[in-house]
Design an enzyme around this catalytic site. Structure first.
Site, PDB file in Angstrom:
ATOM      1  N   ASP A   1      42.104  51.383  31.850  1.00  0.00           N
ATOM      2  CA  ASP A   1      43.291  50.633  31.477  1.00  0.00           C
ATOM      3  C   ASP A   1      42.912  49.150  31.498  1.00  0.00           C
ATOM      4  O   ASP A   1      41.921  48.746  32.119  1.00  0.00           O
ATOM      5  CB  ASP A   1      44.454  50.922  32.429  1.00  0.00           C
ATOM      6  CG  ASP A   1      45.812  50.703  31.768  1.00  0.00           C
ATOM      7  OD1 ASP A   1      45.874  49.986  30.758  1.00  0.00           O
ATOM      8  OD2 ASP A   1      46.811  51.250  32.268  1.00  0.00           O
TER       9      ASP A   1
ATOM     10  N   GLU B   1      64.043  47.997  30.574  1.00  0.00           N
ATOM     11  CA  GLU B   1      63.147  48.976  31.188  1.00  0.00           C
ATOM     12  C   GLU B   1      61.893  49.063  30.339  1.00  0.00           C
ATOM     13  O   GLU B   1      61.957  49.062  29.116  1.00  0.00           O
ATOM     14  CB  GLU B   1      63.819  50.353  31.287  1.00  0.00           C
ATOM     15  CG  GLU B   1      64.339  50.882  29.964  1.00  0.00           C
ATOM     16  CD  GLU B   1      64.960  52.272  30.068  1.00  0.00           C
ATOM     17  OE1 GLU B   1      64.901  52.868  31.156  1.00  0.00           O
ATOM     18  OE2 GLU B   1      65.489  52.748  29.052  1.00  0.00           O
TER      19      GLU B   1
END
Length: 702
Positions: free
Chosen positions: A250, A452
């Protein structure tokens, strides 16, 4: 010259892949090899290797790269419970990706987000509704996640025996689902049972299915940083599962190891640890900057770099990077393969199947165009671009809810629009008088990806990307209450969100409630299709809608006890798998199940689904297993599902197969999988609490 060309093995498409990779490795210097270890890999002009940016996203359409078809957000696509449809979606995505790649490279452009190596799908388990990135997943259930994820990978990578259409990546490996604010230093403590049965299940399924890449996560698992974890990478992924693709970090995860996890003193040791653990590609610049230093310190050997680079070179060869374009079956895709009418129509179909009808009091829906002639469309999200496209999205023309409804009713009907409320003010509202003059009011409320999402992206989320509660904005609730107080005619509430929200707070004030998720570019048209009965709603919840977060364990607790329908048996707003329809269905089993099964057997269920209502529609048949009464067994688990279209008054046959091996559980004492003998139940229904048919059986061993 022709003879010399033939001797360049890596350029000879007739040579075996292993030979081509080996030949290219021999021709690269150590410095050149290291320059290719980062996501922004450097050109090697003397060997005809162009620069390539590996970083690309395609969560629900080619993302961040201009015009592309925008499908519903991943959680919405999961709500279709239709893996065949999801494969169609990812087939379209890879077609558009190839076209954009062909067009851009044809102009000499080597841009980020325009390549063919996609860092998707996100198959983490949506274990807690607070997680902002849960919208990117296929929900809370490992079985549903694995089947939807595998279908997505198949469509993205294509079915050519020689070339990958595009490369898919299973992420984030592993045990990664919040909190967002602490993801760069978080340590997930988990035992092998929950690790294997819940968090690794989908990764194993996708690896077995041939996913080309796996992305390691930011966090630690049981004290080991995921991107240098010998347990996760060497022992499980490489040795146990025999993964043959490439492993990418990542973005910035290696920097976290010495800066935030502080498990190593400097980046050079991290670089060595990463290469030795199995990392092949770095989504940052740490490997490119520090691998040579690790070699000089004696921490790495040149052969270690060869092993890492070989994995990414294999992927590039499979994509056809070193072959003449004409040999590739995807070389001719062009502008007419991007966002064309067929792709747009598919986006509409997926949005139709994703929306979940949660309430339909007195069958107020579907709306009759002949009965109602005036409509008021209100709400902060009625024209919101963000509420349609979710996160990790493309760009282009979208049909918002006002536009979709207006188009559906035609010019002979009256449609008015008013924003009605903002996201904060709980006392000042608009459109209420006008709504009183309309036959029907459609109020579009809820969340958007600024509330969100990922750390840094969801900039209005109070929890660094996460939500602190499941509440809808208080101003939206107050607005709906004000509408209900003044209006006695039908009110339809449409909720946009990527997760569990408190529907109970608004349901008393609306005659019907539709959960639209973030429905993509055709969201407005798809909603209209459902409102006016062109299609019957058929979406099903891929997550549990809890009544309160107080019923759940601490957010940082990764143990599964008390989480998801598998381990939570308290009262809920709506159970996993729930969704209403305009029609009704019943089931009839057509074959006799055996009373006893052994581990090598398959439970075969043939049933007839009858449409007993007044509309044609889709049913999602769900098969759950209840286990023997033993410690830490799930209450029940989804083990098969099938969407079926049934005409009004008609019936369809459905066949479900459940290998008994699918019932295995992790034995902590033996540290291995085990199929437990005992009494089981098969439960067939339309959601996890529906019991249309219940059959008992025994598993008697090997």
């Amino acid at each position: 010259m022709a003879l010399a060309q033939q001797n360049i093995v890596y350029k000879d498409s007739k040579q075996p892949l292993s030979a081509r990779v080996k030949d290219l490795l021999k021709r690269l210097t150590l410095e050149e090899k290291i320059s290719l270890l980062g996501y922004n890999s450097k050109a090697v002009p003397r060997l005809g290797i162009p620069a390539y940016n590996w970083w690309n996203e395609a969560l629900h359409g080619v993302a961040r790269a201009g015009e592309a078809t925008i499908f519903p957000q991943a959680i919405g696509m999961a709500a279709t419970f239709n893996d065949d449809l999801l494969k169609q979606v990812s087939t379209v995505i890879s077609t558009e990706a190839r076209a954009k790649y062909n067009l851009s490279t044809g102009m000499g452009r080597r841009l980020q987000y325009m390549g063919l190596t996609f860092w998707t799908p996100n198959i983490n388990i949506f274990r807690d509704p607070r997680w902002g990135r849960g919208q990117e997943t296929y929900g809370e259930d490992p079985f549903l996640t694995s089947r939807m994820g595998a279908a997505f990978v198949k469509g993205l990578q294509g079915d050519d025996p020689r070339y990958l259409k595009a490369s898919a990546t299973a992420k984030h490996y592993a045990v990664h689902s919040g909190p967002e604010a602490g993801r760069h230093e978080f340590n997930a403590i988990i035992d092998q049972k929950d690790l294997r049965e819940t968090y690794l299940y989908s990764f194993k399924y996708l690896v077995d299915g041939g996913v080309e890449s796996v992305m390691c996560a930011y966090n630690r698992v049981n004290d080991e940083p995921c991107c240098t974890s010998n347990t996760l990478l060497k022992d499980i992924l490489m040795k146990e599962w025999q993964f043959k693709g490439n492993v990418v970090t990542d973005c910035g995860a290696l920097d976290d190891i010495y800066l935030r996890h502080k498990s190593q003193p400097d980046q050079v040791i991290v670089a060595a640890d990463a290469i030795k653990a199995g990392i092949d590609l770095d989504c940052s610049t740490l490997l490119q900057n520090d691998v040579m230093k690790a070699v000089k310190r004696g921490l790495l050997k040149p052969g270690d770099i060869d092993k890492a680079l070989a994995a990414t070179l294999r992927t590039q060869f499979k994509l056809g990077f070193y072959d003449d374009a004409g040999q590739n079956p995807y070389h001719a895709y062009g502008a007419d393969s991007v966002h064309n009418p067929i792709h747009i129509e598919l986006a509409r179909k997926v949005a139709q199947q994703s929306m979940v009808l949660l309430k339909n009091e007195n069958n107020v829906l579907p709306l009759s165009k002949s009965k109602y002639s005036s409509y008021m469309v209100v709400g902060p999200n009625a024209t919101s671009y963000d509420a349609l496209i979710g996160n990790y999205h493309g760009a282009g023309k979208v049909i918002n809810f006002v536009e979709g409804i207006t188009s559906a009713v035609g010019p002979a009907a009256r449609v008015e629009y008013d924003m009605g409320a903002d996201n904060r003010d709980t006392t000042h509202f608009g459109g209420i008088w006008a709504a009183g003059n309309a036959d029907v009011t459609i109020a579009v409320l809820g969340l958007s990806p600024v509330n969100e999402g990922e750390e840094g992206d969801a900039f209005l989320a109070p929890g660094g990307g996460d939500r602190l509660n499941i509440s809808l904005p208080q101003s939206h609730i107050a607005y709906l209450k004000s509408l209900r107080k003044s209006i006695k005619k039908p009110i339809i509430a449409v909720v946009t969100a990527g997760s569990d929200v408190d529907i109970d707070a608004i349901a008393p004030y609306a005659d019907a409630v539709i959960l639209a998720w973030y429905p993509g570019e055709q969201g407005g048209n798809a909603l209209a299709d459902i409102l006016f009965g062109d299609v019957s709603p058929s979406g099903r919840l891929p997550i549990t809608f809890y009544k309160s977060l107080s019923n759940l364990p601490d957010y940082k607790d990764y143990n599964m006890k008390g989480r998801t329908y598998r381990y939570y048996n308290g009262a809920v707003q709506y159970p996993f798998g729930f969704g209403l329809s305009y029609t009704s269905f019943d089931y009839k089993i057509e074959n006799n199940l055996k009373s006893d099964y052994r581990s090598a057997d398959t439970i075969v269920v043939n049933l007839q689904v009858n449409n007993t209502g007044n509309y044609s529609g889709d049913e999602v048949v769900q098969a759950y297993i209840q286990y023997p009464d033993m410690e830490r067994m799930p209450f029940k688990e989804l083990k098969a599902f099938k969407r079926v279209s049934v005409a009004k008054g008609g019936q369809k046959s459905v066949s479900l197969n459940i290998p008994v091996k699918e019932l295995q559980k992790w034995d902590l004492d033996k540290n291995s999988w085990h199929i437990y003998t005992g009494n089981y139940k098969l439960v067939l229904g339309g959601n996890s609490q529906d019991e249309k048919i219940v059959k008992s059986f025994k598993v008697t061993g090997n």
